[in-house]
Design a protein around this motif. Structure first.
Motif, PDB file in Angstrom:
ATOM      1  N   ALA A  37       0.852  -1.188   0.000  1.00 19.58           N
ATOM      2  CA  ALA A  37       0.000   0.000   0.000  1.00 19.58           C
ATOM      3  C   ALA A  37       0.888   1.238   0.000  1.00 19.58           C
ATOM      4  O   ALA A  37       1.833   1.321   0.792  1.00 19.58           O
ATOM      5  CB  ALA A  37      -0.927   0.003   1.222  1.00 19.58           C
ATOM      6  N   ALA A  38       0.603   2.176  -0.896  1.00 19.56           N
ATOM      7  CA  ALA A  38       1.470   3.342  -1.061  1.00 19.56           C
ATOM      8  C   ALA A  38       0.902   4.567  -0.367  1.00 19.56           C
ATOM      9  O   ALA A  38      -0.312   4.716  -0.217  1.00 19.56           O
ATOM     10  CB  ALA A  38       1.672   3.634  -2.548  1.00 19.56           C
ATOM     11  N   LEU A  39       1.813   5.437   0.055  1.00 22.96           N
ATOM     12  CA  LEU A  39       1.425   6.682   0.732  1.00 22.96           C
ATOM     13  C   LEU A  39       1.356   7.833  -0.270  1.00 22.96           C
ATOM     14  O   LEU A  39       2.113   7.885  -1.242  1.00 22.96           O
ATOM     15  CB  LEU A  39       2.447   7.049   1.819  1.00 22.96           C
ATOM     16  CG  LEU A  39       2.202   6.486   3.224  1.00 22.96           C
ATOM     17  CD1 LEU A  39       2.378   4.984   3.228  1.00 22.96           C
ATOM     18  CD2 LEU A  39       3.142   7.144   4.225  1.00 22.96           C
ATOM     19  N   ASN A  40       0.463   8.778   0.012  1.00 25.66           N
ATOM     20  CA  ASN A  40       0.359  10.029  -0.717  1.00 25.66           C
ATOM     21  C   ASN A  40       0.236  11.166   0.283  1.00 25.66           C
ATOM     22  O   ASN A  40      -0.243  10.961   1.410  1.00 25.66           O
ATOM     23  CB  ASN A  40      -0.869  10.026  -1.638  1.00 25.66           C
ATOM     24  CG  ASN A  40      -0.730   9.040  -2.776  1.00 25.66           C
ATOM     25  OD1 ASN A  40      -0.079   9.317  -3.772  1.00 25.66           O
ATOM     26  ND2 ASN A  40      -1.327   7.860  -2.616  1.00 25.66           N
ATOM     27  N   PHE A  41       0.661  12.348  -0.115  1.00 30.05           N
ATOM     28  CA  PHE A  41       0.546  13.492   0.790  1.00 30.05           C
ATOM     29  C   PHE A  41      -0.914  13.737   1.164  1.00 30.05           C
ATOM     30  O   PHE A  41      -1.221  14.195   2.261  1.00 30.05           O
ATOM     31  CB  PHE A  41       1.152  14.748   0.155  1.00 30.05           C
ATOM     32  CG  PHE A  41       1.403  15.845   1.146  1.00 30.05           C
ATOM     33  CD1 PHE A  41       2.548  15.826   1.942  1.00 30.05           C
ATOM     34  CD2 PHE A  41       0.500  16.876   1.312  1.00 30.05           C
ATOM     35  CE1 PHE A  41       2.778  16.832   2.876  1.00 30.05           C
ATOM     36  CE2 PHE A  41       0.718  17.884   2.244  1.00 30.05           C
ATOM     37  CZ  PHE A  41       1.864  17.859   3.024  1.00 30.05           C
ATOM     38  N   SER A  42      -1.810  13.385   0.257  1.00 27.65           N
ATOM     39  CA  SER A  42      -3.235  13.567   0.543  1.00 27.65           C
ATOM     40  C   SER A  42      -3.703  12.685   1.693  1.00 27.65           C
ATOM     41  O   SER A  42      -4.714  12.990   2.347  1.00 27.65           O
ATOM     42  CB  SER A  42      -4.076  13.285  -0.709  1.00 27.65           C
ATOM     43  OG  SER A  42      -3.780  12.013  -1.236  1.00 27.65           O
ATOM     44  N   ASP A  43      -2.987  11.587   1.988  1.00 27.65           N
ATOM     45  CA  ASP A  43      -3.337  10.761   3.142  1.00 27.65           C
ATOM     46  C   ASP A  43      -3.153  11.556   4.437  1.00 27.65           C
ATOM     47  O   ASP A  43      -3.954  11.447   5.369  1.00 27.65           O
ATOM     48  CB  ASP A  43      -2.490   9.496   3.194  1.00 27.65           C
ATOM     49  CG  ASP A  43      -2.766   8.557   2.032  1.00 27.65           C
ATOM     50  OD1 ASP A  43      -3.931   8.412   1.652  1.00 27.65           O
ATOM     51  OD2 ASP A  43      -1.790   7.992   1.499  1.00 27.65           O
ATOM     52  N   LEU A  44      -2.087  12.352   4.490  1.00 28.16           N
ATOM     53  CA  LEU A  44      -1.865  13.221   5.648  1.00 28.16           C
ATOM     54  C   LEU A  44      -2.995  14.231   5.778  1.00 28.16           C
ATOM     55  O   LEU A  44      -3.555  14.427   6.863  1.00 28.16           O
ATOM     56  CB  LEU A  44      -0.529  13.956   5.502  1.00 28.16           C
ATOM     57  CG  LEU A  44       0.745  13.133   5.682  1.00 28.16           C
ATOM     58  CD1 LEU A  44       1.948  13.901   5.162  1.00 28.16           C
ATOM     59  CD2 LEU A  44       0.938  12.769   7.141  1.00 28.16           C
ATOM     60  N   LEU A  45      -3.332  14.867   4.663  1.00 31.34           N
ATOM     61  CA  LEU A  45      -4.390  15.875   4.687  1.00 31.34           C
ATOM     62  C   LEU A  45      -5.731  15.249   5.071  1.00 31.34           C
ATOM     63  O   LEU A  45      -6.502  15.836   5.839  1.00 31.34           O
ATOM     64  CB  LEU A  45      -4.494  16.552   3.318  1.00 31.34           C
ATOM     65  CG  LEU A  45      -3.266  17.337   2.853  1.00 31.34           C
ATOM     66  CD1 LEU A  45      -3.501  17.893   1.445  1.00 31.34           C
ATOM     67  CD2 LEU A  45      -2.936  18.462   3.826  1.00 31.34           C
ATOM     68  N   MET A  46      -6.005  14.061   4.554  1.00 33.39           N
ATOM     69  CA  MET A  46      -7.268  13.406   4.845  1.00 33.39           C
ATOM     70  C   MET A  46      -7.372  13.056   6.333  1.00 33.39           C
ATOM     71  O   MET A  46      -8.446  13.181   6.941  1.00 33.39           O
ATOM     72  CB  MET A  46      -7.418  12.146   3.988  1.00 33.39           C
ATOM     73  CG  MET A  46      -8.829  11.595   3.932  1.00 33.39           C
ATOM     74  SD  MET A  46      -8.981  10.121   2.868  1.00 33.39           S
ATOM     75  CE  MET A  46      -8.738  10.833   1.246  1.00 33.39           C
ATOM     76  N   SER A  47      -6.248  12.651   6.929  1.00 36.93           N
ATOM     77  CA  SER A  47      -6.272  12.300   8.350  1.00 36.93           C
ATOM     78  C   SER A  47      -6.513  13.530   9.228  1.00 36.93           C
ATOM     79  O   SER A  47      -6.931  13.398  10.380  1.00 36.93           O
ATOM     80  CB  SER A  47      -4.952  11.628   8.754  1.00 36.93           C
ATOM     81  OG  SER A  47      -3.883  12.558   8.812  1.00 36.93           O
ATOM     82  N   GLU A  48      -6.233  14.708   8.661  1.00 34.88           N
ATOM     83  CA  GLU A  48      -6.415  15.956   9.399  1.00 34.88           C
ATOM     84  C   GLU A  48      -7.691  16.692   9.010  1.00 34.88           C
ATOM     85  O   GLU A  48      -7.922  17.829   9.436  1.00 34.88           O
ATOM     86  CB  GLU A  48      -5.209  16.874   9.132  1.00 34.88           C
ATOM     87  CG  GLU A  48      -3.885  16.299   9.639  1.00 34.88           C
ATOM     88  CD  GLU A  48      -2.677  17.070   9.132  1.00 34.88           C
ATOM     89  OE1 GLU A  48      -2.861  17.953   8.259  1.00 34.88           O
ATOM     90  OE2 GLU A  48      -1.554  16.793   9.598  1.00 34.88           O
ATOM     91  N   ASP A  49      -8.539  16.050   8.192  1.00 34.88           N
ATOM     92  CA  ASP A  49      -9.762  16.673   7.675  1.00 34.88           C
ATOM     93  C   ASP A  49      -9.470  17.946   6.884  1.00 34.88           C
ATOM     94  O   ASP A  49     -10.248  18.898   6.886  1.00 34.88           O
ATOM     95  CB  ASP A  49     -10.746  16.996   8.811  1.00 34.88           C
ATOM     96  CG  ASP A  49     -11.599  15.798   9.202  1.00 34.88           C
ATOM     97  OD1 ASP A  49     -11.529  14.769   8.496  1.00 34.88           O
ATOM     98  OD2 ASP A  49     -12.325  15.886  10.204  1.00 34.88           O
ATOM     99  N   LYS A  50      -8.334  17.941   6.154  1.00 35.87           N
ATOM    100  CA  LYS A  50      -7.960  19.101   5.357  1.00 35.87           C
ATOM    101  C   LYS A  50      -7.998  18.813   3.862  1.00 35.87           C
ATOM    102  O   LYS A  50      -7.650  19.673   3.056  1.00 35.87           O
ATOM    103  CB  LYS A  50      -6.546  19.576   5.739  1.00 35.87           C
ATOM    104  CG  LYS A  50      -6.445  20.128   7.154  1.00 35.87           C
ATOM    105  CD  LYS A  50      -5.033  20.582   7.457  1.00 35.87           C
ATOM    106  CE  LYS A  50      -4.919  21.152   8.868  1.00 35.87           C
ATOM    107  NZ  LYS A  50      -3.515  21.572   9.188  1.00 35.87           N
ATOM    108  N   TYR A  51      -8.421  17.612   3.495  1.00 38.32           N
ATOM    109  CA  TYR A  51      -8.469  17.233   2.081  1.00 38.32           C
ATOM    110  C   TYR A  51      -9.876  17.464   1.551  1.00 38.32           C
ATOM    111  O   TYR A  51     -10.845  17.524   2.322  1.00 38.32           O
ATOM    112  CB  TYR A  51      -8.058  15.768   1.927  1.00 38.32           C
ATOM    113  CG  TYR A  51      -7.753  15.349   0.517  1.00 38.32           C
ATOM    114  CD1 TYR A  51      -6.827  16.048  -0.252  1.00 38.32           C
ATOM    115  CD2 TYR A  51      -8.375  14.239  -0.051  1.00 38.32           C
ATOM    116  CE1 TYR A  51      -6.536  15.655  -1.549  1.00 38.32           C
ATOM    117  CE2 TYR A  51      -8.084  13.830  -1.344  1.00 38.32           C
ATOM    118  CZ  TYR A  51      -7.168  14.545  -2.094  1.00 38.32           C
ATOM    119  OH  TYR A  51      -6.889  14.148  -3.374  1.00 38.32           O
ATOM    120  N   GLN A  52      -9.992  17.597   0.205  1.00 29.75           N
ATOM    121  CA  GLN A  52     -11.325  17.840  -0.371  1.00 29.75           C
ATOM    122  C   GLN A  52     -12.256  16.649  -0.186  1.00 29.75           C
ATOM    123  O   GLN A  52     -13.474  16.804  -0.197  1.00 29.75           O
ATOM    124  CB  GLN A  52     -11.220  18.198  -1.859  1.00 29.75           C
ATOM    125  CG  GLN A  52     -10.501  17.177  -2.730  1.00 29.75           C
ATOM    126  CD  GLN A  52      -9.086  17.605  -3.034  1.00 29.75           C
ATOM    127  OE1 GLN A  52      -8.424  18.228  -2.202  1.00 29.75           O
ATOM    128  NE2 GLN A  52      -8.599  17.305  -4.236  1.00 29.75           N
TER     129      GLN A  52
END
Length: 321
Positions: A37-52
């Motif tokens: 399973a690969a990481l993306n910067f959007s995973d960080l944002l999603m965990s912080e409720d900062k992603y679209q």
């Protein structure tokens, strides 16, 4: 099965490694035994409720997986044991994942699970950027920011495969050396206050025809100063954490344009299929050589996310499961 859950506490510190029940599959989804399973910067944002995209909590993060099919709808083209990879909305950082039949692709025998997990987001995004968002030509110069990261390194390789001249920026000599090894013609440290002038010097004052920007913030704003007349800046993401506010007058005076790079399987299925076909041809011909960082296992997800957050990674971070 075990996997990661993001619940009440936001961010990496709120992640919990727990026993999970996979939602029951239906006639639209496969159950995949996740091998990588690969990481993306959007995973960080999603965990912080900062992603679209904001999944209902609690949820399992993770948007890129590769593995084998455990179960498949009777009428689908897939069967148990098939080697597959896919982008998914979330749910990838677990031992099993639900994957839409419409987004999955078959992994060729000569491609490992670790490599396959690195392809669905970063390489597809860069393919879309240069073959659809703009038509990058071999007689053009492209400036790639964050060129040693997952999406940036993919952009360097793909732009070079097209035949373009590539100027790469990154934050350290080590990262610039990596970008050079993967095809960059000119390497510039954007911690240098004069990096814009260095880009201009490298283009004899003309500027870059195409700017590939996954960073945003001040880097995105300053990039307009080294954008060529009739050029295009491709907005790929905001790894800096700040969305670039682009002054329209700067675009007007250069007859330039800014275009967002975004794709979604529900709207772009035909495009994505075409991009994957082109990508596998490039891989087969040796034009692409993805860098995969496999230091971390699934159980070490928080460490991997912190490394990504702190810019302590190069290439694509892939968890082994």
């Amino acid at each position: 099965m075990q996997g990661w859950r993001s619940s009440k506490e936001l961010g990496v510190d709120g992640l919990e490694f727990v026993d999970l029940d996979l939602s029951s599959s239906d006639d639209q989804h496969l159950v995949v035994d996740v091998k990588a399973a690969a990481l993306n910067f959007s995973d960080l944002l999603m965990s912080e409720d900062k992603y679209q995209v904001r999944p209902p909590r609690p949820f399992t993060p993770g948007q890129e997986i590769a593995g084998t099919v455990l179960s498949a709808p009777e009428k689908s083209q897939w069967k148990v044991g098939d080697r597959v990879a896919s982008k998914i909305p979330w749910g990838g950082f677990a031992e099993q994942a639900l994957v839409s039949c419409g987004t999955v692709f078959s992994i060729p025998d000569n491609i490992s699970f670790k490599l396959a997990a690195a392809l669905p987001v970063t390489y597809t995004t860069s393919m879309v950027a240069f073959f659809d968002s703009t038509q990058l030509r071999s007689d053009q110069t492209v400036l790639v920011h964050a060129a040693a990261g997952g999406v940036g390194l993919a952009a360097v390789e793909i732009a070079k495969a097209i035949g373009a001249r590539v100027i790469a920026t990154a934050s350290s000599k080590q990262k610039l050396d990596l970008a050079r090894e993967h095809g960059a013609d000119v390497c510039i440290n954007y911690r240098d206050q004069n990096w814009v002038e260095l880009v201009k010097d490298a283009t004899n004052g003309a500027g870059a025809d195409v700017i590939y920007d996954p960073v945003g913030g001040d880097i995105g704003l300053q990039s307009l100063r080294c954008l060529a007349r009739n050029g295009v800046i491709l907005i790929v993401g905001f790894a800096s954490g700040t969305i670039t506010e682009i002054p329209a007058n700067r675009l007007m005076l250069k007859r330039a344009s800014a275009k967002g790079v975004y794709w979604h399987h529900d709207h772009d299925a035909e495009l994505i299929s075409d991009m994957m076909d082109k990508m596998f041809v490039m891989l087969k011909e040796g034009l692409l050589n993805p860098v995969v960082d496999t230091r971390f296992t699934l159980a070490q997800l928080p460490d991997a996310m912190r490394a990504l957050q702190n810019r302590d990674t190069v290439g694509k971070v892939v968890l082994t499961v």
